[in-house]
Design a protein around this motif. Structure first.
Motif, PDB file in Angstrom:
ATOM      1  N   ALA A 121       0.831  -1.207   0.000  1.00 28.93           N
ATOM      2  CA  ALA A 121       0.000   0.000   0.000  1.00 28.93           C
ATOM      3  C   ALA A 121       0.860   1.250   0.000  1.00 28.93           C
ATOM      4  O   ALA A 121       0.432   2.316  -0.438  1.00 28.93           O
ATOM      5  N   ALA A 122       2.100   1.118   0.507  1.00 32.14           N
ATOM      6  CA  ALA A 122       3.008   2.265   0.603  1.00 32.14           C
ATOM      7  C   ALA A 122       3.474   2.710  -0.776  1.00 32.14           C
ATOM      8  O   ALA A 122       3.516   1.926  -1.722  1.00 32.14           O
ATOM      9  N   ALA A 150       1.517  11.371  -2.373  1.00 34.96           N
ATOM     10  CA  ALA A 150       2.557  10.609  -1.690  1.00 34.96           C
ATOM     11  C   ALA A 150       2.614  10.935  -0.202  1.00 34.96           C
ATOM     12  O   ALA A 150       2.830  10.047   0.634  1.00 34.96           O
ATOM     13  N   VAL A 151       2.409  12.213   0.137  1.00 34.75           N
ATOM     14  CA  VAL A 151       2.419  12.611   1.546  1.00 34.75           C
ATOM     15  C   VAL A 151       1.238  11.974   2.288  1.00 34.75           C
ATOM     16  O   VAL A 151       1.400  11.390   3.365  1.00 34.75           O
ATOM     17  N   VAL A 152       0.045  12.055   1.698  1.00 33.65           N
ATOM     18  CA  VAL A 152      -1.146  11.456   2.310  1.00 33.65           C
ATOM     19  C   VAL A 152      -0.984   9.943   2.401  1.00 33.65           C
ATOM     20  O   VAL A 152      -1.310   9.316   3.425  1.00 33.65           O
ATOM     21  N   ASP A 153      -0.463   9.337   1.341  1.00 34.18           N
ATOM     22  CA  ASP A 153      -0.241   7.892   1.293  1.00 34.18           C
ATOM     23  C   ASP A 153       0.692   7.457   2.419  1.00 34.18           C
ATOM     24  O   ASP A 153       0.468   6.440   3.085  1.00 34.18           O
ATOM     25  N   ASP A 154       1.748   8.231   2.631  1.00 34.92           N
ATOM     26  CA  ASP A 154       2.721   7.912   3.670  1.00 34.92           C
ATOM     27  C   ASP A 154       2.075   7.921   5.045  1.00 34.92           C
ATOM     28  O   ASP A 154       2.305   7.026   5.872  1.00 34.92           O
ATOM     29  N   VAL A 155       1.247   8.923   5.297  1.00 36.00           N
ATOM     30  CA  VAL A 155       0.555   9.012   6.590  1.00 36.00           C
ATOM     31  C   VAL A 155      -0.376   7.815   6.774  1.00 36.00           C
ATOM     32  O   VAL A 155      -0.401   7.183   7.849  1.00 36.00           O
ATOM     33  N   LEU A 240       6.605   9.319  11.452  1.00 40.64           N
ATOM     34  CA  LEU A 240       6.469   9.528  10.013  1.00 40.64           C
ATOM     35  C   LEU A 240       7.793   9.218   9.318  1.00 40.64           C
ATOM     36  O   LEU A 240       8.824   9.027   9.969  1.00 40.64           O
ATOM     37  N   SER A 241       7.774   9.180   7.998  1.00 37.23           N
ATOM     38  CA  SER A 241       9.011   9.011   7.242  1.00 37.23           C
ATOM     39  C   SER A 241       9.788  10.318   7.242  1.00 37.23           C
ATOM     40  O   SER A 241       9.202  11.407   7.195  1.00 37.23           O
ATOM     41  N   ASP A 242      11.116  10.217   7.292  1.00 33.48           N
ATOM     42  CA  ASP A 242      11.931  11.431   7.283  1.00 33.48           C
ATOM     43  C   ASP A 242      11.769  12.229   5.988  1.00 33.48           C
ATOM     44  O   ASP A 242      11.952  13.439   5.970  1.00 33.48           O
ATOM     45  N   MET A 340      10.368   3.127   1.115  1.00 36.04           N
ATOM     46  CA  MET A 340       9.266   3.108   2.082  1.00 36.04           C
ATOM     47  C   MET A 340       8.773   1.687   2.310  1.00 36.04           C
ATOM     48  O   MET A 340       8.585   1.254   3.443  1.00 36.04           O
ATOM     49  N   ALA A 341       8.580   0.940   1.226  1.00 30.89           N
ATOM     50  CA  ALA A 341       8.125  -0.447   1.350  1.00 30.89           C
ATOM     51  C   ALA A 341       9.197  -1.322   1.998  1.00 30.89           C
ATOM     52  O   ALA A 341       8.890  -2.221   2.791  1.00 30.89           O
ATOM     53  N   LEU A 342      10.469  -1.063   1.656  1.00 28.72           N
ATOM     54  CA  LEU A 342      11.554  -1.845   2.259  1.00 28.72           C
ATOM     55  C   LEU A 342      11.638  -1.617   3.768  1.00 28.72           C
ATOM     56  O   LEU A 342      11.878  -2.558   4.538  1.00 28.72           O
TER      57      LEU A 342
END
Length: 398
Positions: A121-122, A150-155, A240-242, A340-342
């Motif tokens: 999903a990421a 991408a920002v919304v997806d990450d959250v 969150l992701s950096d 992100m997936a890794l």
């Protein structure tokens, strides 16, 4: 000394391969990814992903996303907020359903199938950003929507992962403690996004002015890097992701008078060293040992991963009113899973949410999908461009 040898080999190989990729019309990032596969454990085994290289790679993706934010149009991001949310929601929902079905088809069990669905999903748009920059399409409606989504997806991915680990994980702390801290983490993330307004409105302009007054070389750029790394660090602190922090740091600096100066100084630093190492590091994760028996699973999972993101994110763009061509391009821009997936896969592996046998196969599927993503994005964006050119040639009848 080993690090110097690795960096020399990586930079030499990516320079040569990138040159010839550009000559034949292939995105240079593809060559960098393939260099990682070639010199890494998958084939020649000349370089392994050491802690030092991982640190270089992390700085690389942070700088890349900072540059993406720096070169983005804030007004366009606001304008395409609704499409971005729709793209992210559909781009998470459809892959979750599709990859969960694959897991159940291969008898992985409910928990493991759920976790695999979270992995795919990421979205990691760092590679898409590079392709869009090469095509001068970062501020197009497609590029802007991809960045916002991408920002919304990450959250969304972080929230789903937090819930899954806190309710089913067994190796990362006590489940009850994690469950109780989930609400706190969510509140911290909300506060973080609220604080971005303060950074854009006041902190970034103030730091830019200080940078201009500093009696040292490249003062504004140094202050921008401090803001970038600081926001990336805080983003990680709140779960969150950096790269989210780095992206918004770029947005903040783009609203100041130091924008052009920082952009001119930061790109050589990033593209000369750190960013190539990041793309090569993705290929270094590939390892073919023991994958022969799982080849069917990898192929099916890769196909489903690509198609569900393409269809899911693309349908979100279509619901937002995009043409079929533009919607397909947006979907293609969301296909890449990358780091992100890794990272999510590694977290789940440590939490015993997936078996060691499947871990290598899933990493392979992530990397193959990531390798395919730039080709898809380039092809779909070329179609959009050709359609726009053809339409501009049409003149009303006299």
């Amino acid at each position: 000394m080993e690090l110097l040898k690795d960096l020399t080999l990586i930079l030499l190989a990516t320079t040569v391969v990138g040159h010839y990729c550009t000559r034949i019309g292939i995105p240079a990032v593809i060559g960098q990814l393939l260099v990682g596969v070639l010199v890494g454990p998958a084939l020649l085994g000349w370089i392994t992903l050491s802690h030092s290289l991982e640190s270089f790679a992390e700085i690389g993706v942070i700088i890349l996303m900072f540059i993406a934010g720096l070169e983005s149009d804030l007004q366009l991001l606001k304008r395409y907020l609704k499409p971005s949310v729709l793209v992210a929601l559909m781009g998470v929902l459809i892959p979750v359903i599709g990859t969960y079905a694959v897991g159940m088809l291969y008898n992985l069990g409910t928990t493991e199938s759920l976790f695999i669905s979270v992995i795919f999903a990421a979205t990691s748009v760092s590679i898409s950003v590079e392709v869009l920059k090469e095509m001068n399409a970062l501020n197009s409606q497609e590029g802007t929507t991809i960045l916002g989504a991408a920002v919304v997806d990450d959250v969304l991915a972080v929230i789903i992962l937090s819930v899954l680990v806190s309710t089913t994980g067994t190796a990362v702390g006590e489940s009850a403690a994690q469950s109780s801290s989930l609400l706190l983490t969510t509140i911290e993330q909300v506060i973080y996004f609220a604080a971005i307004y303060f950074v854009v409105r006041w902190l970034a302009p103030y730091m830019a002015k200080i940078g201009e007054r500093l009696m040292i070389p490249m003062g504004p750029t140094l202050m921008a890097i401090i803001l970038c790394f600081g926001m990336a660090y805080v983003a990680e602190l709140v779960g969150l992701s950096d790269v989210v922090g780095a992206f918004f740091a770029g947005i903040a600096i783009s609203q100041t008078s130091a924008r052009s100066t920082v952009d001119r100084h930061i790109e050589p630093v990033g593209y000369a060293l750190f960013i190539p190492v990041f793309f090569v590091s993705i290929g270094l994760n590939m390892d073919f040992n023991g994958l022969g028996k799982q080849l069917g699973f990898i192929v099916v999972l890769t196909i489903v991963a690509v198609l569900t993101k393409l269809v899911g994110a693309g349908s979100g763009a279509k619901l937002a009113g995009f043409s079929w061509g533009s919607a397909t391009a947006v979907g293609a821009g969301m296909v890449s899973r990358g780091e992100m997936a890794l990272i999510i896969a590694q977290i789940g592996y440590q939490a015993k949410l997936m078996s060691p046998v499947r871990y290598s196969a899933i990493v392979a599927a992530i990397i193959v999908a990531t390798l395919l993503a730039p080709f898809l994005l380039r092809w779909t964006m070329d179609r959009v461009h050709r359609h726009d050119v053809d339409r501009s040639k049409i003149r009303p009848a006299d």
